[in-house]
Design an enzyme around this catalytic site. Structure first.
Site, mmCIF file in Angstrom:
data_model
loop_
_atom_site.group_PDB
_atom_site.id
_atom_site.type_symbol
_atom_site.label_atom_id
_atom_site.label_comp_id
_atom_site.label_asym_id
_atom_site.label_seq_id
_atom_site.Cartn_x
_atom_site.Cartn_y
_atom_site.Cartn_z
ATOM 1 N N ASN A 33 0.862 -1.183 0.000
ATOM 2 C CA ASN A 33 0.000 0.000 0.000
ATOM 3 C C ASN A 33 0.895 1.228 0.000
ATOM 4 O OD1 ASN A 33 -1.795 2.045 0.484
ATOM 5 N ND2 ASN A 33 -2.463 1.311 2.497
ATOM 6 N N TRP A 34 0.974 1.863 -1.147
ATOM 7 C CA TRP A 34 1.908 2.994 -1.302
ATOM 8 C C TRP A 34 1.405 4.270 -0.626
ATOM 9 C CZ3 TRP A 34 3.852 2.774 -7.137
ATOM 10 C CH2 TRP A 34 4.391 1.501 -7.380
ATOM 11 N N LYS A 35 0.157 4.261 -0.198
ATOM 12 C CA LYS A 35 -0.440 5.436 0.466
ATOM 13 C C LYS A 35 -0.191 6.698 -0.385
ATOM 14 C CE LYS A 35 -0.224 3.029 4.833
ATOM 15 N NZ LYS A 35 -0.110 3.091 6.296
ATOM 16 N N GLY A 59 2.952 -1.204 4.408
ATOM 17 C CA GLY A 59 2.982 0.242 4.166
ATOM 18 C C GLY A 59 4.410 0.705 3.900
ATOM 19 N N GLY A 60 5.037 1.266 4.924
ATOM 20 C CA GLY A 60 6.348 1.891 4.767
ATOM 21 C C GLY A 60 7.388 1.052 4.033
ATOM 22 N N HIS A 111 -9.541 0.988 5.043
ATOM 23 C CA HIS A 111 -8.240 1.143 5.714
ATOM 24 C C HIS A 111 -8.425 2.041 6.945
ATOM 25 C CE1 HIS A 111 -4.131 2.310 6.544
ATOM 26 N NE2 HIS A 111 -3.774 1.216 5.892
ATOM 27 N N SER A 118 3.561 -2.365 10.350
ATOM 28 C CA SER A 118 5.019 -2.431 10.537
ATOM 29 C C SER A 118 5.618 -3.774 10.131
ATOM 30 C CB SER A 118 5.397 -2.073 11.985
ATOM 31 O OG SER A 118 4.990 -0.742 12.273
ATOM 32 N N GLU A 178 -5.287 -5.087 10.542
ATOM 33 C CA GLU A 178 -4.256 -4.061 10.756
ATOM 34 C C GLU A 178 -4.535 -3.357 12.079
ATOM 35 O OE1 GLU A 178 -2.250 -2.787 6.839
ATOM 36 O OE2 GLU A 178 -3.986 -1.510 7.132
ATOM 37 N N GLU A 184 -6.760 4.409 8.039
ATOM 38 C CA GLU A 184 -6.578 5.839 7.770
ATOM 39 C C GLU A 184 -7.841 6.428 7.143
ATOM 40 O OE1 GLU A 184 -2.842 5.296 5.737
ATOM 41 O OE2 GLU A 184 -1.990 4.693 7.660
ATOM 42 N N GLY A 237 2.658 2.118 10.974
ATOM 43 C CA GLY A 237 3.598 3.223 10.855
ATOM 44 C C GLY A 237 4.315 3.563 12.149
HETATM 45 P P1 13P Z 1 3.090 0.245 7.842
HETATM 46 O O1 13P Z 1 3.620 -1.019 7.221
HETATM 47 O O2 13P Z 1 3.811 1.482 7.430
HETATM 48 O O3 13P Z 1 2.936 0.094 9.329
HETATM 49 O O4 13P Z 1 1.595 0.447 7.260
HETATM 50 C C1 13P Z 1 0.719 -0.611 7.293
HETATM 51 C C2 13P Z 1 -0.486 -0.251 6.513
HETATM 52 O O5 13P Z 1 -1.251 0.607 6.899
HETATM 53 C C3 13P Z 1 -0.706 -0.955 5.229
HETATM 54 O O6 13P Z 1 -1.972 -0.699 4.732
#
Ligand code: 13P
Length: 252
Positions: A9-11, A234-235, A95, A213, A167, A97, A173
């Protein structure tokens, strides 16, 4: 065991040029990994460009969110048909977020899941508790409510092809990963919820990913748990080597 699935997920990261470079590296990097499914979810502005790069490859393309309506006066939104048109096979829905920063409700996720399936998009349905909810012993209530809503109008056959992503919000994050045991206890709980609502066969087939993470060095211990079928990253998906490291570690 369902086939493992790893999604990046590149956000809100990557210009079109950066997205092209990352998608090319991911596509080429997974070429020999026949035994795992992989998808990436770039921002909307890069979907079409990444779709061109991934066309004909084994890497799936996902939207990060979507509106449930077919079309209309919804400034800033993207429809299921638009995601299909850009080459998407999947869409991330609910998600944390979206839920916590943009007010997306369980009802909205329920409608979006239905709309995604109506347009042949595989929904990746995100669920998970906040730190406060965990500390007040509400993890299972929250995960049950979110999962139940997300799958309420989904047939057993559709649910079997869908994906749930657990999640925990406190792990996103933050560098604080759920331990494999913490992930497993929620994953098996979700699988039992699906068995109750859609039957045992569906519960065995549905893929339940862990997100929060995930890094190359913790992916294999998470995926080793019997009910963890992959990762939503994510990251660590923003650079090809770390994302490919997670993909490699998730092969069973
Ligand atoms: P991180 O891997 O940065 O914690 O993010 C997870 C995430 O929200 C994937 O959708």
């Amino acid at each position: 065991m369902p086939r493992p699935f790893v999604v990046g997920n590149w956000k809100m990261h990557k210009t079109v040029a950066e997205a092209r470079a990352l998608a090319t590296a991911v596509r080429d990097g997974v070429r020999d990994f026949g035994d795992i499914d992989v998808a990436v979810a770039p921002p909307f502005t890069a979907l079409a460009a990444v779709g061109e790069i991934l066309k004909g490859s084994e890497v799936g393309l996902a939207g990060q969110t979507m509106h449930e309506a077919g079309k209309g006066a919804f400034t800033g939104e993207i429809s299921p048909a638009m995601l299909r048109d850009a080459g998407c096979s999947h869409v991330i829905l609910g998600h944390s977020e979206r839920r916590h920063l943009f007010g997306e409700t369980d009802q909205a996720v329920m409608k979006k899941a239905r709309a995604a399936l109506d347009h042949s998009l595989t929904p990746i349905l995100c669920v998970g508790e906040t730190l406060q909810e965990r500390e007040t012993s509400r993890t299972f209530d929250v995960v049950e409510r979110q999962t139940e809503h997300a799958l309420r109008h989904v047939t057993p056959e559709e649910a079997a092809r869908s994906v749930v992503a657990y999640e925990p919000v406190w792990a996103i994050g933050t560098g604080k990963t759920a331990s494999p045991e913490q992930a497993q206890e929620v994953h098996i709980f979700i699988r039992k919820l699906v068995a109750r609502s859609h039957g045992d066969g569906v519960a065995r087939a549905i893929r339940i990913l862990y997100g929060g993470s995930v890094k190359p060095d913790n992916a294999s211990s998470l995926i080793a748990e019997p009910d963890v079928d992959g990762a939503l990253v994510g990251g660590a998906c923003l650079e090809a080597p770390s994302f490919l490291g997670i993909v490699a570690a998730s092969r069973t």
